[in-house]
Write an enzyme that holds these catalytic residues in place. Structure first.
Site, PDB file in Angstrom:
ATOM      1  N   SER A 130       0.812  -1.223   0.000  1.00  0.00           N
ATOM      2  CA  SER A 130       0.000   0.000   0.000  1.00  0.00           C
ATOM      3  C   SER A 130       0.842   1.268   0.000  1.00  0.00           C
ATOM      4  CB  SER A 130      -0.862  -0.014   1.262  1.00  0.00           C
ATOM      5  OG  SER A 130      -1.408   1.259   1.499  1.00  0.00           O
ATOM      6  N   GLU A 132       0.125   3.667   1.653  1.00  0.00           N
ATOM      7  CA  GLU A 132       0.112   4.118   3.044  1.00  0.00           C
ATOM      8  C   GLU A 132       1.487   3.868   3.700  1.00  0.00           C
ATOM      9  OE1 GLU A 132      -2.364   5.761   4.475  1.00  0.00           O
ATOM     10  OE2 GLU A 132      -1.823   5.632   6.584  1.00  0.00           O
ATOM     11  N   TYR A 153      -1.671   0.159  10.666  1.00  0.00           N
ATOM     12  CA  TYR A 153      -1.947  -0.512   9.379  1.00  0.00           C
ATOM     13  C   TYR A 153      -0.714  -0.436   8.479  1.00  0.00           C
ATOM     14  CZ  TYR A 153      -3.663  -0.929   4.559  1.00  0.00           C
ATOM     15  OH  TYR A 153      -3.821  -1.283   3.243  1.00  0.00           O
TER      16      TYR A 153
HETATM   17  P1  NAP Z   1     -11.529  -4.539   1.613  1.00  0.00           P
HETATM   18  O1  NAP Z   1     -12.666  -4.157   0.708  1.00  0.00           O
HETATM   19  O2  NAP Z   1     -11.522  -4.096   3.007  1.00  0.00           O
HETATM   20  O3  NAP Z   1     -11.440  -6.132   1.570  1.00  0.00           O
HETATM   21  C1  NAP Z   1     -10.662  -6.851   2.497  1.00  0.00           C
HETATM   22  C2  NAP Z   1     -10.937  -8.338   2.317  1.00  0.00           C
HETATM   23  O4  NAP Z   1     -10.185  -9.058   3.301  1.00  0.00           O
HETATM   24  C3  NAP Z   1     -12.418  -8.728   2.525  1.00  0.00           C
HETATM   25  O5  NAP Z   1     -12.740  -9.761   1.631  1.00  0.00           O
HETATM   26  C4  NAP Z   1     -12.421  -9.252   3.956  1.00  0.00           C
HETATM   27  O6  NAP Z   1     -13.436 -10.177   4.227  1.00  0.00           O
HETATM   28  C5  NAP Z   1     -11.066  -9.969   3.970  1.00  0.00           C
HETATM   29  N1  NAP Z   1     -10.579 -10.214   5.321  1.00  0.00           N
HETATM   30  C6  NAP Z   1     -10.393  -9.314   6.317  1.00  0.00           C
HETATM   31  N2  NAP Z   1      -9.951  -9.933   7.418  1.00  0.00           N
HETATM   32  C7  NAP Z   1      -9.851 -11.254   7.107  1.00  0.00           C
HETATM   33  C8  NAP Z   1      -9.468 -12.413   7.835  1.00  0.00           C
HETATM   34  N3  NAP Z   1      -9.101 -12.352   9.117  1.00  0.00           N
HETATM   35  N4  NAP Z   1      -9.489 -13.616   7.190  1.00  0.00           N
HETATM   36  C9  NAP Z   1      -9.887 -13.699   5.907  1.00  0.00           C
HETATM   37  N5  NAP Z   1     -10.265 -12.650   5.170  1.00  0.00           N
HETATM   38  C10 NAP Z   1     -10.256 -11.439   5.772  1.00  0.00           C
HETATM   39  O7  NAP Z   1     -10.144  -4.077   0.967  1.00  0.00           O
HETATM   40  P2  NAP Z   1      -9.798  -3.689  -0.559  1.00  0.00           P
HETATM   41  O8  NAP Z   1      -9.988  -2.237  -0.739  1.00  0.00           O
HETATM   42  O9  NAP Z   1     -10.461  -4.660  -1.468  1.00  0.00           O
HETATM   43  O10 NAP Z   1      -8.223  -3.927  -0.555  1.00  0.00           O
HETATM   44  C11 NAP Z   1      -7.679  -5.198  -0.857  1.00  0.00           C
HETATM   45  C12 NAP Z   1      -6.265  -5.278  -0.292  1.00  0.00           C
HETATM   46  O11 NAP Z   1      -5.463  -4.252  -0.878  1.00  0.00           O
HETATM   47  C13 NAP Z   1      -6.165  -5.060   1.215  1.00  0.00           C
HETATM   48  O12 NAP Z   1      -5.102  -5.858   1.682  1.00  0.00           O
HETATM   49  C14 NAP Z   1      -5.811  -3.588   1.352  1.00  0.00           C
HETATM   50  O13 NAP Z   1      -5.143  -3.367   2.551  1.00  0.00           O
HETATM   51  C15 NAP Z   1      -4.916  -3.414   0.135  1.00  0.00           C
HETATM   52  N6  NAP Z   1      -4.885  -2.069  -0.443  1.00  0.00           N
HETATM   53  C16 NAP Z   1      -6.032  -1.432  -0.775  1.00  0.00           C
HETATM   54  C17 NAP Z   1      -5.981  -0.190  -1.382  1.00  0.00           C
HETATM   55  C18 NAP Z   1      -7.234   0.546  -1.760  1.00  0.00           C
HETATM   56  O14 NAP Z   1      -7.150   1.764  -1.998  1.00  0.00           O
HETATM   57  N7  NAP Z   1      -8.367  -0.126  -1.874  1.00  0.00           N
HETATM   58  C19 NAP Z   1      -4.732   0.396  -1.665  1.00  0.00           C
HETATM   59  C20 NAP Z   1      -3.574  -0.300  -1.337  1.00  0.00           C
HETATM   60  C21 NAP Z   1      -3.653  -1.545  -0.746  1.00  0.00           C
HETATM   61  P3  NAP Z   1     -14.952  -9.683   4.604  1.00  0.00           P
HETATM   62  O15 NAP Z   1     -15.588  -9.342   3.271  1.00  0.00           O
HETATM   63  O16 NAP Z   1     -15.528 -10.876   5.248  1.00  0.00           O
HETATM   64  O17 NAP Z   1     -14.796  -8.487   5.483  1.00  0.00           O
HETATM   65  N1  GDD Z   2     -12.336   7.104   6.313  1.00  0.00           N
HETATM   66  C1  GDD Z   2     -12.476   8.425   6.474  1.00  0.00           C
HETATM   67  N2  GDD Z   2     -13.622   8.923   7.034  1.00  0.00           N
HETATM   68  N3  GDD Z   2     -11.452   9.231   6.093  1.00  0.00           N
HETATM   69  C2  GDD Z   2     -11.633  10.566   6.234  1.00  0.00           C
HETATM   70  C3  GDD Z   2     -12.790  11.131   6.770  1.00  0.00           C
HETATM   71  C4  GDD Z   2     -13.831  10.256   7.206  1.00  0.00           C
HETATM   72  O1  GDD Z   2     -14.874  10.677   7.700  1.00  0.00           O
HETATM   73  N4  GDD Z   2     -12.652  12.478   6.762  1.00  0.00           N
HETATM   74  C5  GDD Z   2     -11.461  12.751   6.243  1.00  0.00           C
HETATM   75  N5  GDD Z   2     -10.826  11.599   5.929  1.00  0.00           N
HETATM   76  C6  GDD Z   2      -9.468  11.499   5.361  1.00  0.00           C
HETATM   77  C7  GDD Z   2      -8.531  10.566   6.130  1.00  0.00           C
HETATM   78  O2  GDD Z   2      -8.015  11.235   7.287  1.00  0.00           O
HETATM   79  C8  GDD Z   2      -7.487  10.282   5.062  1.00  0.00           C
HETATM   80  O3  GDD Z   2      -6.523  11.297   5.050  1.00  0.00           O
HETATM   81  C9  GDD Z   2      -8.267  10.337   3.756  1.00  0.00           C
HETATM   82  O4  GDD Z   2      -9.536  10.926   4.075  1.00  0.00           O
HETATM   83  C10 GDD Z   2      -8.508   8.978   3.106  1.00  0.00           C
HETATM   84  O5  GDD Z   2      -9.039   8.110   4.089  1.00  0.00           O
HETATM   85  P1  GDD Z   2      -9.611   6.649   3.691  1.00  0.00           P
HETATM   86  O6  GDD Z   2     -10.604   6.776   2.605  1.00  0.00           O
HETATM   87  O7  GDD Z   2     -10.034   5.990   4.959  1.00  0.00           O
HETATM   88  O8  GDD Z   2      -8.343   5.927   3.028  1.00  0.00           O
HETATM   89  P2  GDD Z   2      -6.820   5.810   3.510  1.00  0.00           P
HETATM   90  O9  GDD Z   2      -5.994   6.633   2.564  1.00  0.00           O
HETATM   91  O10 GDD Z   2      -6.654   6.050   4.944  1.00  0.00           O
HETATM   92  O11 GDD Z   2      -6.535   4.259   3.257  1.00  0.00           O
HETATM   93  C11 GDD Z   2      -6.964   3.617   2.057  1.00  0.00           C
HETATM   94  O12 GDD Z   2      -5.947   3.719   1.080  1.00  0.00           O
HETATM   95  C12 GDD Z   2      -4.732   3.029   1.406  1.00  0.00           C
HETATM   96  C13 GDD Z   2      -3.755   3.268   0.243  1.00  0.00           C
HETATM   97  O13 GDD Z   2      -3.055   4.461   0.449  1.00  0.00           O
HETATM   98  C14 GDD Z   2      -7.301   2.174   2.399  1.00  0.00           C
HETATM   99  O14 GDD Z   2      -7.914   1.570   1.279  1.00  0.00           O
HETATM  100  C15 GDD Z   2      -6.060   1.368   2.729  1.00  0.00           C
HETATM  101  O15 GDD Z   2      -6.396  -0.024   2.850  1.00  0.00           O
HETATM  102  C16 GDD Z   2      -5.056   1.551   1.579  1.00  0.00           C
HETATM  103  O16 GDD Z   2      -3.869   0.817   1.836  1.00  0.00           O
END
Ligand code: NAP
Ligand code: GDD
Length: 347
Positions: A130, A132, A153
């Protein structure tokens, strides 16, 4: 027929990746958690009864905390490729449950990599790393930027990042990190900021909500479109050599810009509805993420098509429809124009 195993198949990315791999002719195995309510909403539309000869998607109960079951699944399925997406993926929540986040998001990767190593098979491995992890490192961030994680995280993801490299170097495994910047979609979890905003806009239009409470509006993120990012996971594993890649759009926008864009798209004035609740602030924040995607462009031939404004329209349209209202439709037109041969179901 190639076999893929996806952990986190029920999540945003897992659901798109499942659809993508099925469209490529793979047999796909997904790990799902037992829950007291259905948690397969994102993949229900592609599920076929396993008794049918047409079934190519198979679901297995399991938890990333359970090494025994992970070993069994990998031993029995013998996948060619493993995409490890399962994680406690919410940054704010990781401050509330840091130990659990470490157990799942960090140690979960050890369990999978060990199961692959012990199987003795040549299995390709993708780790969902990520942006992050870059934390407070100044933008733009590339594969060579020094990591400065700012949350439990991010620390857990960094552990998994290094472990993936360690298994690649130490055991000659085809193990890769995709360092993905934020990517969103109509399937995004409702508590991530993009979806929280687009859903609130639809809910306000439907007369079901009159206030939206948010945290830090000044944070900036490089937001892209999730289906495009799941395709790159596959590309990373199709290279001749295992390696790590940064993926994003190369543009960053503030949360405030996202709010303005989403509200104005449907003709609402955001200041009337949005208030700040410090509950959503984080003890340490990541201020600005911008991907430097030179390597992905050159090696993986990857160019994102959806920009920030497109993304907000696609998401607002989907949420407005979900509330039973007629969408403005610009997002739908963008999808039709940019992805005439898309492989995913439009929500
Ligand atoms: P998400 O929607 O939160 O999906 C997470 C998945 O992991 C869900 O299927 C969840 O199952 C499963 N999971 C959580 N805890 C588990 C456990 N203990 N055992 C088995 N399965 C478990 O996340 P996403 O946005 O699709 O992201 C996918 C991956 O990419 C994550 O690892 C995230 O950290 C990483 N990532 C995401 C982003 C982004 O912007 N989306 C960016 C960089 C990296 P349930 O459906 O049952 O909750
Ligand atoms: N969730 C959330 N809720 N975020 C908020 C809010 C709120 O009400 N208000 C402001 N924010 C700001 C957070 O402080 C952060 O700076 C930004 O919005 C994005 O927050 P999220 O959408 O929760 O995403 P994230 O950047 O913290 O994390 C996501 O992206 C990562 C990749 O950089 C997640 O998908 C992570 O799993 C992923 O790795």
């Amino acid at each position: 027929m190639k076999k893929a195993l996806i952990t986190g198949a029920t999540g945003q990315d897992g659901s798109y990746l499942t659809e993508f791999l099925l469209s490529k002719g793979y047999q796909v195995h997904g790990i799902i958690r037992r829950a007291s309510t259905f948690n397969t909403g994102r993949i229900d539309h592609i599920y076929v009864d396993p008794h049918s000869k047409k079934a190519k998607l198979f679901l297995h109960y399991g938890d990333i905390a359970d090494a025994e079951q992970i070993n069994n699944i990998i031993f029995n399925i013998k996948p060619d490729e493993v995409y490890h997406l399962a994680a406690q993926s919410h940054v704010r929540v990781s401050f509330d449950i840091p130990e659990y986040t470490g157990n799942i998001t960090a140690l979960g990767t050890t369990r999978i990599l060990e199961a692959i190593r012990r199987s003795g098979r040549k299995i390709k491995f993708y780790q969902a790393s990520s942006s992050e992890m870059f934390g407070s490192a100044l933008p733009p961030q590339s594969e060579t930027t020094q990591f400065q994680p700012q949350s439990p995280y991010a620390c857990a993801k960094l552990y998994s990042y290094w472990l993936t490299k360690n298994y690649r170097d130490g055991y000659n495994m085809f193990a890769c990190n995709g360092i993905l910047f934020n990517h969103e979609s109509p399937r995004r979890g409702e508590t991530f900021v993009s979806r929280k905003i687009t859903r609130a806009v639809a809910s306000i239009l439907a007369g079901k909500q009159d206030k939206l409470y948010l945290g830090n509006l000044n944070a900036k993120r490089d937001w892209g479109f999730a289906p495009e990012y799941t395709e790159i996971m596959w590309r990373i594993l199709q290279q001749d050599k295992p390696d790590d890649y940064v993926t994003g759009t190369g543009e960053s926008h503030s949360v405030k810009e996202l709010v303005e864009e989403a509200f104005s798209y449907v003709g609402l004035k955001w200041k009337k509805y949005v208030s700040i609740d410090p509950r959503y602030f984080r003890p340490t924040e990541v201020n600005n993420l911008i991907a430097d995607i030179k390597k992905a462009k050159k090696v993986l031939k990857w160019h994102p098509k959806v920009n920030f404004n497109d993304l907000v329209k696609i998401m607002v349209d989907a949420d407005v429809r979900a509330f039973g209202l007629k969408a403005i439709g610009e997002g739908d037109k963008i999808l039709e124009k940019k992805f005439p041969n898309r492989w995913w179901k439009v929500d």
